[in-house]
Design a protein around this motif. Structure first.
Motif, PDB file in Angstrom:
ATOM      1  N   ARG A  83       0.681  -0.781  -0.208  1.00  9.42           N
ATOM      2  CA  ARG A  83       0.077  -0.020  -0.486  1.00  9.42           C
ATOM      3  C   ARG A  83       0.823   1.041   0.022  1.00  9.42           C
ATOM      4  O   ARG A  83       2.022   1.002   0.329  1.00  9.42           O
ATOM      5  N   SER A  85       1.316   5.551  -0.371  1.00  7.11           N
ATOM      6  CA  SER A  85       0.368   7.135  -0.166  1.00  7.11           C
ATOM      7  C   SER A  85       1.559   7.357  -0.909  1.00  7.11           C
ATOM      8  O   SER A  85       2.838   7.755  -1.054  1.00  7.11           O
ATOM      9  N   THR A  91      -3.443   6.877  -2.982  1.00  3.68           N
ATOM     10  CA  THR A  91      -3.583   5.138  -2.465  1.00  3.68           C
ATOM     11  C   THR A  91      -3.361   4.572  -3.371  1.00  3.68           C
ATOM     12  O   THR A  91      -4.209   4.294  -4.191  1.00  3.68           O
TER      13      THR A  91
END
Length: 133
Positions: A83, A85, A91
């Protein structure tokens, strides 16, 4: 390789069989964020997805190259895949499916159009990355 996608108000233009992401969408709407989801399908071997994800996770230069058309990395979270950012509150979440031969791509952005744009660009980069793996 086929592409399946769903965004806030309906499937993406490249979708084949829309996948419902309503639970995630409802969670995002409460946070004022738009989201999109798309698995890359057609018997995608788990090993290929894991190898691609491992390369991005372990190699900052490979991740930077992968992200170059998507935006600058702000933070990385390795919970349930990779994941990332990105700048401007966006995201990108990449992960192989745990129960299907799919590689999944999730995105979040401040509005639906930005989420769809990020999803389309991310899918293109993921396909390239998986092909070169």
């Amino acid at each position: 390789m086929g592409v399946v996608g769903t965004v806030e108000s309906g499937p993406s233009s490249s979708s084949v069989d829309a996948i419902s992401a309503s639970a995630s969408r409802n969670q995002l709407e409460h946070q004022g964020v738009s989201g999109a989801f798309a698995p890359l399908t057609e018997n995608m071997p788990s090993e290929a997805g894991l190898a691609f994800l491992s390369r991005l996770t372990q190699n900052a230069k490979a991740r930077e190259h992968f992200l170059s058309p998507l935006g600058a990395e702000v933070a990385v979270d390795l919970t349930d895949g990779l994941r990332i950012s990105l700048e401007m509150g966006r995201t990108l979440h990449l992960r192989p499916s745990g129960n299907a031969p799919e590689f999944r791509v999730y995105v979040e952005a401040t509005n639906e159009a930005e989420a769809q744009n990020l999803l389309n660009r991310a899918l293109k980069m993921v396909k390239i990355g998986l092909a070169n793996n």
